[in-house]
Every structure is written in C-alpha cells, then in structure tokens.
Scaffold this active site. Structure first.
Site, PDB file in Angstrom:
ATOM      1  N   SER A  83       0.874  -1.171   0.010  1.00  0.00           N
ATOM      2  CA  SER A  83      -0.088  -0.082  -0.020  1.00  0.00           C
ATOM      3  C   SER A  83       0.901   1.302   0.229  1.00  0.00           C
ATOM      4  CB  SER A  83      -1.006  -0.171   1.195  1.00  0.00           C
ATOM      5  OG  SER A  83      -1.706  -0.892   1.165  1.00  0.00           O
ATOM      6  N   ASN A  84       2.048   1.386   0.910  1.00  0.00           N
ATOM      7  CA  ASN A  84       2.913   2.463   0.931  1.00  0.00           C
ATOM      8  C   ASN A  84       3.638   2.656  -0.263  1.00  0.00           C
ATOM      9  OD1 ASN A  84       2.506   3.614   3.688  1.00  0.00           O
ATOM     10  ND2 ASN A  84       2.800   1.401   3.805  1.00  0.00           N
ATOM     11  N   LYS A 202       0.057 -11.016   6.947  1.00  0.00           N
ATOM     12  CA  LYS A 202       0.490  -9.695   7.364  1.00  0.00           C
ATOM     13  C   LYS A 202      -0.777  -9.105   7.311  1.00  0.00           C
ATOM     14  CE  LYS A 202       1.343  -4.802   6.203  1.00  0.00           C
ATOM     15  NZ  LYS A 202       1.727  -3.827   4.966  1.00  0.00           N
ATOM     16  N   SER A 204      -3.155  -6.102   8.956  1.00  0.00           N
ATOM     17  CA  SER A 204      -3.130  -4.396   9.216  1.00  0.00           C
ATOM     18  C   SER A 204      -4.040  -3.785  10.095  1.00  0.00           C
ATOM     19  CB  SER A 204      -2.652  -3.700   8.044  1.00  0.00           C
ATOM     20  OG  SER A 204      -1.523  -4.111   7.272  1.00  0.00           O
ATOM     21  N   GLY A 228       1.060  -5.419  11.012  1.00  0.00           N
ATOM     22  CA  GLY A 228       0.938  -4.471   9.810  1.00  0.00           C
ATOM     23  C   GLY A 228       1.185  -3.168  10.218  1.00  0.00           C
ATOM     24  N   VAL A 245       5.597  -5.476   9.389  1.00  0.00           N
ATOM     25  CA  VAL A 245       5.724  -4.689   8.321  1.00  0.00           C
ATOM     26  C   VAL A 245       5.096  -3.392   8.491  1.00  0.00           C
ATOM     27  CG1 VAL A 245       5.246  -4.536   5.735  1.00  0.00           C
ATOM     28  CG2 VAL A 245       5.433  -6.890   6.836  1.00  0.00           C
TER      29      VAL A 245
END
Length: 333
Positions: A83-84, A202, A204, A228, A245
């Site tokens: 996403s980042n 992961k 989040s 996450g 992460v």
C-alpha cells in the site's frame, strides 16, 4: 458459537473439494505440518515507498539511494509494491522493474516480499509468477475487494488456494481493511494456514484479539503472523507475532529494529517506553496524513520522499507543521 464449529459449517463444502498442490509437491488438506518454517519472517520489514520524480515518473536512482541508506539498518528484508508503495498507481512494467531494481541492490540474506494481489485469481497467478522471475522471495497477496460483497470465506479460500498452488514462491496473505473495506475472515485464515505454500499473514487491521487467535490457532502449522503497523507492534509480539511490516520503518527503521530486539530479549519496560514514543508518529504517517505524510517525514531523516502520484496530493503547509510537531513532541526531531 465455538470457533471450530463456525469454521466447519460455512467452509466445509469448499474445503472438502480442495487439495493443496504446491509446486513440486502434493499434500492433502489434512497433511501434518512440516518440521519448521521454510523462510523465517522474524524481524522488521519496511514497506518501501516508491520514489517519483517531479514529473511523477518512477525515480530508480532515488530508489537505489534509499536502499543504500537502509542497508545499515538490520531489517529482516524489504516489502515492495504494498500500500505504501502506491502499488495501484504503477503500470505492470513499472511494478516488475521496481522489484528487479530492489533485488539487484538487496543482499541475498535479506528477504524481498513483493505485492502481487490483483482482483482476479488468474491475474494474481500471472503477476505472482512474474514477481518470482523478477527476484521476489515471497508474494504478498492482498485480498481482492472490488466485489467485496461476494468475497465470502469460501470464495477467498478458493482464490488463495489457486494462487498458492500455482505460485513458485511462498505466499503471505495480506489483510488491510482500511484500504480494501474487507477483513480476511479469521476462519479463512485458519483454513489457509494449512496450505504448504502459504507462509503467513500480514494483518494491518489492528485487532489484537484476532491476531492472538491467529497465533494460538495456527501454532501447529508452518504459519507466521506479521503485524501490519508499528502502532501495535509490541502488543503483537507479546502475543507471539513473528515480525512487523511497518510504514514507519521507512522513517524510523533503526528504532523499530531496536523495539524488535527489546521484545525478543524480554526487556519489556524498555520496549514499552519506546513503543509509546512511536505510536503518534506512526499514526501521523498512516491514519492522519497517509503516504504524503510518510514521504514528507522521510525527507527529514535523510531519505528521498518526493511527490506522490496523482490523485494523491501533497500536504498543505499547516499539515506539514502538524506532522513535524508530532515527531518533535515524541523526541524524534
């Protein structure tokens, strides 16, 4: 209703028809777990921001510069195209070139996780294969969400099973409900944890109870849970998560690796004090200001942040000052 009962009821028809067939091997659903993890995910992984030039082209030279700066931080590995990394805004050829660029610069003892989730199962399978060819060690596969109303546990188990069966590299599930509006159901996670080519998740979402259940219910499987976000990293470790992460690792990578070390050494008071100082900066570069905030903060710590791709807009001057104030108030600037 007991979790085992809820798992058995809606998923039993779908699971009865499934047979795991990871590349090069065939295992039934009820096969016993392996003796240990094929890849160890313990540690911190920054989900890399993708650098863009002022004309919004991928700036590979700046990417390589950031990688050189990250080389001195004891990360377990790197995540690209999450996403980042503004994954939805990259063309297919750019996605593969980013993976290739990072792989060339990354020591072989550090893992490279690459986002390969698409809306269709077939597209995900194809992109996952391409990511493996480009040098990824692990595929990070986000939940398909455009038709989220149809994404039942059975549909998601079928999707991930087909992807994992076809993938030449291990798969990590990726649940990020803030972006997708879809939380990968716990019952689906527990079913998929038994697949020999699914390494972990992961998560989040920030639901610590859910993460604790994942760790507890998969303790007999070859399955690892990754936090996450840096905001709940200590709590995740206390419940048995393997690593994190964390977007904030793009900015404060060394302190996050220090937090990881303190938790592993059982130095919980020091870990708690450090975690407290990371919560607000983490919220600032995720929930409050998102990727534009993350990239602005990177610049204050010696990294190249640069612009985002439209339609993501830069921060306003008041937002920049608020962001700076958050880092300053917690002793980072």
């Amino acid at each position: 209703m007991a979790l085992s009962t809820r798992l058995a009821s809606p998923l039993r028809p779908a699971l009865a028809a499934l047979r795991w067939a990871a590349p090069g091997q065939h295992r039934g659903f009820s096969a016993p777990p392996g003796p240990g993890h094929t890849l160890d995910l313990r540690g911190i992984f920054p989900p890399l921001a993708t650098p863009f030039s002022p004309t919004q082209e991928v700036d590979y030279a700046q990417l390589e510069g950031n990688l050189c700066r990250y080389a001195s931080i004891p990360f377990r590995g790197l995540v690209v195209l999450g996403s980042n990394g503004e994954y939805p805004y990259l063309a297919p050829c750019e996605r593969l070139e980013v993976v290739s660029c990072v792989r060339r610069a990354l020591p072989r003892d550090r893992l490279l996780l690459a986002g390969s989730g698409c809306e269709s199962t077939q597209a995900t399978i194809e992109l996952t294969g391409s990511m493996a060819e480009a040098g990824a060690d692990v595929a990070l596969v986000v939940t398909p969400c455009y038709y989220r109303g149809a994404m039942t546990s059975a549909a998601l188990v079928q999707h991930y099973t087909e992807v994992a069966n076809a993938s030449p590299i291990p798969v990590v599930l990726y649940s990020v409900p803030a972006n997708t509006g879809l939380d990968l159901p716990l019952e689906a996670v527990l079913a998929l944890a038994q697949h020999p080519n699914i390494l972990g998740i992961k998560d989040s979402g920030g639901d610590i109870t859910r993460m604790g259940l994942m760790v507890h219910k998969t303790r007999q499987e070859d399955f690892q849970v990754l936090a996450g976000s840096a905001g709940f990293l200590l709590a995740s470790y206390a419940l048995g998560a393997s690593g994190g992460v964390c977007a904030l690792a793009n900015v404060l990578g060394a302190p996050l690796c220090q937090l990881d070390r303190l938790c592993r050494e059982g130095r919980w008071q020091e870990a708690r004090d450090l975690q407290h100082r990371l919560i607000e900066p983490n919220m600032a570069v995720t929930r409050w200001f998102g990727i534009p905030g993350l990239k602005k903060a990177m610049e204050w710590f010696g990294y190249y942040g640069g612009p985002c791709r439209a339609p993501l807009a830069p921060l306003s001057p008041p937002q920049v000052e608020e962001l700076r104030g958050t880092f300053s108030a917690n002793g980072w600037l």
